[in-house]
Enzyme design. Structure first.
Site, PDB file in Angstrom:
ATOM      1  N   THR A  30       0.948  -1.176  -0.075  1.00 36.26           N
ATOM      2  CA  THR A  30       0.003   0.091   0.025  1.00 36.26           C
ATOM      3  C   THR A  30       0.857   1.081   0.120  1.00 36.26           C
ATOM      4  OG1 THR A  30      -1.805  -1.074   1.038  1.00 36.26           O
ATOM      5  CG2 THR A  30      -1.874   1.240   1.383  1.00 36.26           C
ATOM      6  N   SER A  76       1.105  -7.509  -0.817  1.00 34.86           N
ATOM      7  CA  SER A  76       2.005  -8.714  -0.063  1.00 34.86           C
ATOM      8  C   SER A  76       1.219  -9.825   0.302  1.00 34.86           C
ATOM      9  CB  SER A  76       2.507  -8.101   1.289  1.00 34.86           C
ATOM     10  OG  SER A  76       1.529  -7.774   2.401  1.00 34.86           O
ATOM     11  N   THR A 109       1.495  -4.346   4.390  1.00 29.15           N
ATOM     12  CA  THR A 109       1.285  -4.584   5.726  1.00 29.15           C
ATOM     13  C   THR A 109       0.700  -6.007   6.096  1.00 29.15           C
ATOM     14  OG1 THR A 109      -1.028  -3.776   5.931  1.00 29.15           O
ATOM     15  CG2 THR A 109       0.883  -2.186   6.394  1.00 29.15           C
ATOM     16  N   ASP A 110       0.066  -6.723   5.084  1.00 24.85           N
ATOM     17  CA  ASP A 110      -0.678  -7.836   5.440  1.00 24.85           C
ATOM     18  C   ASP A 110       0.240  -9.220   5.751  1.00 24.85           C
ATOM     19  OD1 ASP A 110      -3.145  -6.325   4.784  1.00 24.85           O
ATOM     20  OD2 ASP A 110      -3.338  -7.486   2.851  1.00 24.85           O
TER      21      ASP A 110
HETATM   22  N1  ASP Z   1      -2.695  -5.525   0.784  1.00 27.70           N
HETATM   23  C1  ASP Z   1      -1.700  -4.666   1.191  1.00 27.70           C
HETATM   24  C2  ASP Z   1      -0.495  -5.229   1.295  1.00 27.70           C
HETATM   25  O1  ASP Z   1      -0.098  -6.156   2.246  1.00 27.70           O
HETATM   26  C3  ASP Z   1      -1.877  -3.840   2.287  1.00 27.70           C
HETATM   27  C4  ASP Z   1      -0.997  -3.052   2.865  1.00 27.70           C
HETATM   28  O2  ASP Z   1       0.068  -2.737   2.220  1.00 27.70           O
HETATM   29  O3  ASP Z   1      -1.249  -2.175   3.905  1.00 27.70           O
HETATM   30  O4  ASP Z   1       0.414  -5.149   0.334  1.00 27.70           O
END
Ligand code: ASP
Length: 337
Positions: A30, A76, A109-110
């Protein structure tokens, strides 16, 4: 692999013998995401901007000597073994350069906590490897990515920083304890069963605790020894009301090398699930018992299935995967002798 040199006025950072170069590896997430509208914090596409664009948008990075490399560009949720393998090898290669003070990895973050734990177990680096991320896309009105990235660079240059860390929302967490604890809030990570290691205050890293579990590195030979398709298959299953052994038995039919069970409470399992897991164990499948609770260890006992200690189910899966890889490698080496 695309390599970009971002020399943002490096002259200011020179004049010292201490290594002062920070290598930034971009993997997507993200933090590199874009939405059609600046007010949209959730309807965006992750992994759209290159790491060079992320850095160029932060004027406060100009005093630092940086080198950037786009290692991957993915959301991710789709992180995979080939990217992990490439990442570990690149991190190792950069850490070996005397001029490199530390690394920053931009990540979604995932699954960040899984990548962090993986890198910590494989490399256990003495220099800092600082992951960072964002909960809002780069197009948001109030984006969190630039500050997190700036903080991550400062942590990577901090003389007390070592090992795999997360710099996020003004805090520094260690790879072993960090977990994503909120699906939406900007302050989405916490150190579970331990303290965050530091906070970042106007560019100053204030260390709270240095009591870190510094394990021995498993080494990257482990990762290169087998094609990623041949890496052990390790799945996670959960105990819940009415849990039976049917998923375990279906996985046995498909073929599985290891199973992590997210038990209830202190790793408790329904009678049916436990007996299916014992059947799997008797057939040579490695089993590790963790908990679906948000925090707290699973205590060991001689008559219970092996405990994952304080590891969350996803980190227990990384641990089991690496242990099974080590066993496969030992068997291969044994066969060659
Ligand atoms: N779906 C995104 C990822 O993990 C969520 C994020 O980065 O906050 O790449």
């Amino acid at each position: 692999m695309q390599k970009i040199n971002v020399q943002l006025d490096s002259s200011k950072a020179q004049g010292t013998d201490a290594p002062n170069l920070v290598v930034i590896l971009g993997t997507g997430g993200t933090i590199a995401g874009t939405a059609e509208s600046a007010s949209d914090n959730v309807g965006y596409r992750a992994a759209q901007l290159g790491v060079d664009q992320l850095l160029a948008a932060i004027p406060a990075l100009s005093p630092y000597q940086l080198e950037a490399e786009q290692l991957a560009q993915l959301d991710s949720k789709d992180m995979d073994f080939p990217t992990w393998q490439k990442l570990a090898l690149r991190v190792q290669a950069h850490l070996a350069r005397p001029e490199v003070a530390g690394l920053v990895i931009t990540h979604g973050t995932d699954t960040l906590e899984e990548t962090a734990y993986f890198l910590q177990r494989v490399l256990a680096p003495r220099k800092p490897v600082v992951l960072t991320a964002a909960m809002r896309p780069a197009t948001a009105l109030q984006k969190d990515g630039p500050q997190n990235l700036l903080d991550a660079v400062r942590v990577a240059l901090d003389s007390e920083a070592r090992g795999v860390l997360l710099a996020f929302a003004g805090q520094v967490h260690g790879a072993e304890q960090v977990r994503k604890v909120h699906s939406y809030k900007v302050d989405a990570f916490a150190s579970v069963d331990g303290n965050r290691l530091a906070w970042i205050e106007e560019g100053h890293v204030r260390w709270l605790s240095q009591a870190r579990l510094m394990s021995e590195p498993m080494g990257t030979e482990l990762l290169a020894s087998l094609d990623c398709e041949a890496w052990p298959k390790v799945d996670i299953i959960m105990n819940h009301v009415g849990a039976t052994g049917s998923i375990v038995r279906a996985l046995l039919v498909q073929g599985v090398d290891g199973l992590v069970v997210a038990g209830t409470g202190n790793g408790s399992l329904s009678t049916e699930l436990e007996s299916a897991l014992r059947e799997a164990q008797a057939k040579g499948v490695a089993v590790l018992r963790s908990t679906r609770c948000d925090a707290g260890p699973v205590t060991s006992s001689a008559d219970a299935l092996p405990s994952a200690g304080t590891l969350s189910p996803v980190k227990a899966r990384v641990e089991l995967l690496l242990n099974l890889l080590q066993q496969k490698l030992a068997i291969q080496v044994g066969r060659k002798q």
